[in-house]
Design a protein around this motif. Sequence first.
Motif: not given
Length: 406
Positions: A92-95, A103-107, A381-383, A401-406
């Motif tokens: 889900v893009e929050t930007s 998109g790329h910066w959020e990734i 919830e975020s790229f 930002k971001g949460k790893a799923w590993l």
Amino acid sequence: MSRALVIVLDSVGIGGAEDATVYGDAGADTMGHIAEACAEGRGNHAGLRQGPLNLPHMTALGLGLACEASTGRLPPNLAPQAPLKGAWGYGVETSNGKDTPSGHWEITGVPVTFDWGYFPDTVPSFPAELTKALIEKAKLPGILADKHASGTAVIDEYGAEHMRTGKPICYTSVDSVLQIAAHEETFGLQKLYDLCKIARELCDPYNIGRVIARPFVGSAEEGFKRTGNRKDFAVFPPSDTILDTLVKAGRSVVTVGKIGDIFAHRSTGEEIKPHGNDACLSAAIDAMRNLPDGGFVFANLVDFDTEFGHRRDIPGYAAALEAFDRRVPEIEAALRAGDLVIITADHGNDPSWRGTDHTREHTPILAFGPGVKTGEIGRRESFADIGATVLAHLKVSAAGKGKAWL
């Protein structure tokens, strides 16, 4: 030590985001609508492709299930036919915005929280003082178009006059962008790049994300065609991305396609910029074969967006997806124990949608590699979860930002 590869299938969205209404995109669904069109015969094209959408390798990675999770609908012919080979979910893009830099910066861990500047859908579109300064600083006889336009249509409309007068074709869209098209031979490629550098400086006070050089060749009699020498002049990300983090940690970074341009060439390591999806994918696979332990390859495959999404070409888009899918086994063959591959996208560009612009959509997240646990990773919830996962996989710590799923 582990390695990682992220491949961005530029514009391969999987269903309208919750805020799609704000962008006029409620109901857009790039992958779903392409699959439906192919099932109904609207994706057929003599000599190009026929029949239902055929993506067996990405389907086995969970693409159809990611689409279903995003929209509640399983697209035709994307149901897995065998045990899954990857981890799947959607982003889900929050930007703010629905364009490439956002998109790329959020990734890479930097969501865009500020508002981009945009040029109005009027004629003229550009502020008079900007146009005047561009003409004066670049010593131009004037400019053509000065409006919102499709990149291919505007060249057809103004190409002959451009060649006759030497005036570059300047246009924009709903994205934060100023695009300048010029003939590679009569105007000159380097002259176009130099002009875009001037435009980049002039656009900074307006907070415009990108100035894009759009070179083309041909003639009015034989038709005009854009070349692969496009170049984006972007602003810097506002804070450190995972690319910055990896470079500071001494890790090897290879960027393929237009990634270098998107990040204004900051911490983009070895840049490889071939023309076309196939060549970019080949470069990314070769980079993985030669990548040292702890390294990262980041690739963008732009043809989905520029050649088929913006042109509203459903058969072409479907054929490009199938061409990529056929090469997924090559990606797998280039991997070593401990490697991670993530296939995702930066926004949508539904070829069945009105207009010619990007669409605000969720994006697929398909992760695989030797030892990668299969199954659902759910709604991210975020790229930025992608970048966080890459860092976690490579065992590089960083606040962001971001949460790893590993």
